[in-house]
Design a protein around this motif. Structure first.
Motif, PDB file in Angstrom:
ATOM      1  N   ASP A  39       2.911   9.275  -9.866  1.00  0.00           N
ATOM      2  CA  ASP A  39       3.849   8.782  -8.851  1.00  0.00           C
ATOM      3  C   ASP A  39       5.064   9.709  -8.830  1.00  0.00           C
ATOM      4  N   PHE A  49       5.480   4.665  -5.153  1.00  0.00           N
ATOM      5  CA  PHE A  49       5.030   3.394  -5.732  1.00  0.00           C
ATOM      6  C   PHE A  49       6.177   2.676  -6.444  1.00  0.00           C
ATOM      7  N   ASN A  57      -4.353  -7.828  -4.503  1.00  0.00           N
ATOM      8  CA  ASN A  57      -3.093  -7.118  -4.787  1.00  0.00           C
ATOM      9  C   ASN A  57      -1.911  -8.058  -4.993  1.00  0.00           C
ATOM     10  N   GLU A 105      -4.981   5.765  -2.128  1.00  0.00           N
ATOM     11  CA  GLU A 105      -4.285   4.627  -1.537  1.00  0.00           C
ATOM     12  C   GLU A 105      -4.355   3.463  -2.528  1.00  0.00           C
ATOM     13  N   THR A 106      -3.221   2.838  -2.786  1.00  0.00           N
ATOM     14  CA  THR A 106      -3.218   1.756  -3.772  1.00  0.00           C
ATOM     15  C   THR A 106      -4.043   0.557  -3.330  1.00  0.00           C
ATOM     16  N   LEU A 110      -0.711   7.214  -4.536  1.00  0.00           N
ATOM     17  CA  LEU A 110      -0.592   7.794  -5.869  1.00  0.00           C
ATOM     18  C   LEU A 110      -1.531   8.992  -5.914  1.00  0.00           C
ATOM     19  N   ASN A 152       0.843  -1.195   0.000  1.00  0.00           N
ATOM     20  CA  ASN A 152       0.000   0.000   0.000  1.00  0.00           C
ATOM     21  C   ASN A 152       0.879   1.245   0.000  1.00  0.00           C
ATOM     22  N   VAL A 188       0.550   4.317 -14.497  1.00  0.00           N
ATOM     23  CA  VAL A 188       1.262   5.062 -13.456  1.00  0.00           C
ATOM     24  C   VAL A 188       2.540   5.654 -14.053  1.00  0.00           C
ATOM     25  N   PHE A 232      -6.438  -0.547  -6.289  1.00  0.00           N
ATOM     26  CA  PHE A 232      -6.271  -1.874  -6.871  1.00  0.00           C
ATOM     27  C   PHE A 232      -7.110  -2.916  -6.140  1.00  0.00           C
ATOM     28  N   ILE A 279      -1.646  -2.956 -14.286  1.00  0.00           N
ATOM     29  CA  ILE A 279      -0.918  -1.744 -13.906  1.00  0.00           C
ATOM     30  C   ILE A 279       0.188  -1.550 -14.932  1.00  0.00           C
TER      31      ILE A 279
END
Length: 194
Positions: free
Chosen positions: A120, A125, A167, A50-51, A41, A38, A96, A55, A61
């Motif tokens: 990013d 990330f 994830n 929050e990733t 981005l 986590n 990203v 995701f 990605i």
């Protein structure tokens, strides 16, 4: 005691990946079976994401160097061309890059992209997944411009991760040669086999 050792191993593992390598050949990327950690981005409006939430469903990605890179733009266009098929297979596409939100908007408009682009610029990330490396000095001013001054010295190795809704990485394509990219046809074949 066992929990303490596990926690220490996780911290050591994360700190090994959370760095900037000296070259694209010396990165230490997360691999198949590992989880995307986590991190934060930023979306096109400048909102932090929050990733873990971003995701939370199956995702493709696409990490790219920036809208200034012709190879990246060709890859983004390739992804746009197969977006419907990717969605039909149950995935979302999220691209990203170190570009600041204003430059992501330009890339989105110029490429007529309908999937999500996120920033990013601070490299959180890219460092967390182990794909950041020290950029050649000649890139410094350009990177500073496109990242709104947040990045003048690193780049991500272009990478495509396929992750599940937990994830976890199910597939990745990475090549230190930035001119070599995963083709959309091959990605679709991979997705159909997962």
């Amino acid at each position: 005691m066992k929990n303490l050792i596990t926690t220490l191993l996780v911290c050591v593992s994360f700190s090994i990946n959370a760095q900037v390598a000296d070259s694209p050949q010396n990165i230490s990327p997360l691999l198949i079976g590992e989880k995307i950690p986590n991190t934060t981005l930023v979306d096109l409006e400048g909102k932090a994401l929050e990733t873990d939430k971003l995701f939370s469903k199956k995702s493709i990605i696409v990490v790219y160097r920036g809208g200034w890179c012709p190879y990246c733009n060709a890859q983004l266009a390739d992804m746009q061309g197969i977006e419907k098929e990717i969605i039909d297979l149950g995935y979302q596409i999220i691209a990203v890059s170190p570009d600041a939100p204003e430059f992501l908007k330009e890339t989105e408009e110029k490429g007529k992209l309908s999937y999500k682009l996120v920033s990013d610029s601070e490299g959180k990330f890219s460092q967390a997944v182990g794909i950041a490396f020290s950029a050649p000095e000649k890139y410094g001013k350009m990177l500073g411009k496109f990242s709104d001054g947040k990045n003048t010295n690193w780049l991500p190795v272009p990478t495509v991760y396929v992750i599940n809704d937990k994830n976890e990485i199910e597939f990745l394509y990475i090549n230190p040669d930035y001119s070599k990219r995963l083709k959309g046809e091959l990605l679709l074949s991979v997705l159909k086999s997962l």
